[in-house]
Design a protein around this motif. Sequence first.
Motif, mmCIF file in Angstrom:
data_model
loop_
_atom_site.group_PDB
_atom_site.id
_atom_site.type_symbol
_atom_site.label_atom_id
_atom_site.label_comp_id
_atom_site.label_asym_id
_atom_site.label_seq_id
_atom_site.Cartn_x
_atom_site.Cartn_y
_atom_site.Cartn_z
ATOM 1 N N LYS A 166 -32.919 -5.420 -81.898
ATOM 2 C CA LYS A 166 -31.915 -4.350 -81.861
ATOM 3 C C LYS A 166 -30.751 -4.666 -82.812
ATOM 4 O O LYS A 166 -30.263 -3.799 -83.549
ATOM 5 C CB LYS A 166 -31.418 -4.219 -80.415
ATOM 6 N N MET A 167 -30.327 -5.925 -82.782
ATOM 7 C CA MET A 167 -29.215 -6.339 -83.644
ATOM 8 C C MET A 167 -29.630 -6.320 -85.119
ATOM 9 O O MET A 167 -28.846 -5.951 -85.990
ATOM 10 C CB MET A 167 -28.743 -7.750 -83.271
ATOM 11 N N GLU A 169 -31.875 -4.366 -86.481
ATOM 12 C CA GLU A 169 -31.920 -2.974 -86.925
ATOM 13 C C GLU A 169 -30.502 -2.468 -87.189
ATOM 14 O O GLU A 169 -30.244 -1.813 -88.205
ATOM 15 C CB GLU A 169 -32.612 -2.090 -85.884
ATOM 16 N N LEU A 171 -27.900 -4.176 -88.004
ATOM 17 C CA LEU A 171 -27.368 -4.805 -89.216
ATOM 18 C C LEU A 171 -27.990 -4.196 -90.479
ATOM 19 O O LEU A 171 -27.320 -4.043 -91.503
ATOM 20 C CB LEU A 171 -27.623 -6.321 -89.174
ATOM 21 N N PRO A 250 -27.374 -16.211 -86.968
ATOM 22 C CA PRO A 250 -27.877 -15.136 -86.100
ATOM 23 C C PRO A 250 -28.198 -13.853 -86.880
ATOM 24 O O PRO A 250 -29.203 -13.195 -86.607
ATOM 25 C CB PRO A 250 -26.723 -14.909 -85.114
ATOM 26 N N ALA A 251 -27.368 -13.510 -87.866
ATOM 27 C CA ALA A 251 -27.625 -12.280 -88.629
ATOM 28 C C ALA A 251 -28.922 -12.401 -89.432
ATOM 29 O O ALA A 251 -29.704 -11.452 -89.504
ATOM 30 C CB ALA A 251 -26.446 -11.985 -89.563
ATOM 31 N N SER A 252 -29.146 -13.569 -90.025
ATOM 32 C CA SER A 252 -30.364 -13.744 -90.830
ATOM 33 C C SER A 252 -31.604 -13.673 -89.943
ATOM 34 O O SER A 252 -32.600 -13.035 -90.300
ATOM 35 C CB SER A 252 -30.327 -15.075 -91.593
ATOM 36 N N ALA A 254 -31.820 -12.151 -87.021
ATOM 37 C CA ALA A 254 -31.944 -10.778 -86.506
ATOM 38 C C ALA A 254 -32.609 -9.877 -87.548
ATOM 39 O O ALA A 254 -33.496 -9.077 -87.218
ATOM 40 C CB ALA A 254 -30.570 -10.240 -86.115
#
Lengths: 275, 212
Positions: A166-167, A169, A171, A250-252, A254
């Motif tokens: 979900k995160m 998507e 981002l 975390p962003a990478s 996700a």
Amino acid sequence: MKHLKTGRATLALAALLALPGVGGAQEMVNAEAYRAALQDKFANPGTMVGDRGETLFKTPRGPKNASLEKCDFGLGAGKLAGAYAQLPRYFKDSGKVEDLESRLVTCMIKLQGFSHDEVTRKVFGDQTKNESNTDIEAIAMYVASQSDGMPINPPLKHAKEKEALKMGEALFYTRHGPMDFSCKTCHGEDGKRIRLQELGNYASNRKNAQDTMKTWPTYRVSHGMVRTLQSRMWDCNWQMRLPDLAYGSPASVALISYLSQQAKGVALDLPGMKR
Amino acid sequence: MKLKNISLLATLALTATGLGAADKPVLDAKMKAAVDKMIAVSFPAGENQDLSRLKQDETIQTCNIYRDNVPEKLAAEITARETKSIKYPADGKLMGDWKKGQKYYTMGFAYRIGTVEPDDPKKDRGGNCYACHAAEPKEVAYGTIGPGLTGYGKLRGAGDDIVKYTYEKIYNSQAFTACSQMPRLGHNGILTPEKIADITAFLVSPESPVNK
């Protein structure tokens, strides 16, 4: 025989690379021939990088003088066959969803005793300085290759796996930076190009996502070295004029979770080879 | 007067395609906070990391909440706000030198930061317009994310209204279309007003190869 084949394919590749700029239909034909030439695995230098990765993987290293053979990539300690195809996933020991490379960081810290800084200080070889691939790039290539031919199928059971998707998507659609870009700016529609480079639509075209994701990690001809998904995530953000996206952040993870789910079901074709 | 017509046409086009239709937020407050937090921890501070680049202004935050499909009222707020932000060259000339404009339309690679592969911060930068828009017929390496601009001035003429619209569109695309995919090149400091005037001339001038 292997050598003969390698030599021929390399020559064909060199001939294609030497072609001057062309336009229109001819350009498409040449692009297809170029891609066909990249299909020859015996001519893929990524295989040799993976071989180096295997040696590194099995060699005792770090303050604890341990190899990575006990690293659990989700299917049990030391079980590599098919493990990469089912990443990212949630790991109880770290309490996080990890992709292949953030998992390697965890194992290099826990099993081998390296510090986080030691592992992540220099993760990408610099093609502009004619460097070789870093150790972690080579190890990632090795582990990923053990899933060659297996379908991308990361689990989506744990709440944190669902959250990562979900995160990722969210981002993918988040616009920021001095260009007001999101991933979707370039990768949200079919058949678009940036300059002459064709762009995959990863928002709504499953085949585009599959064709891209099945060949990572990949040997980048223009870089002369292996590139991994973490590198690709960093690279897009760098091109968007953003600060460096931290390795294994975390962003990478996700984003990789989102892209892996978009590409679900396709057989990995590793090592990949791209322009 | 013609400029107003252009805005009106743009509004009508949006309504016709349904893009301007009011929609529900895609990101609720909780999700937005979670995304903001994830971004904050994923781009750590350090050497040559300009974290101010991650800051989203009110306009782009609104676009993100609605995934670019903003309700009409908010769209009007955005275009009004972004119109106000537009600045002009000191000499007031919106039509610069098309030859310089040709260079700035083309130049791309600069302004990248970080420690892996940063550009020289002193490197002159252009708009990298060819990444998305065709222009000169002889240039085949153009992208297709934006509309092709070959013959731009030939089709539209080189009147003051067209010059002004072109300058303002490059300076701040969202002054005309809320949540336009095009970067706000002047507003965000990628291009100076003088460079934008030069690119305007490259697109509009009858002498420019774009219109030959």
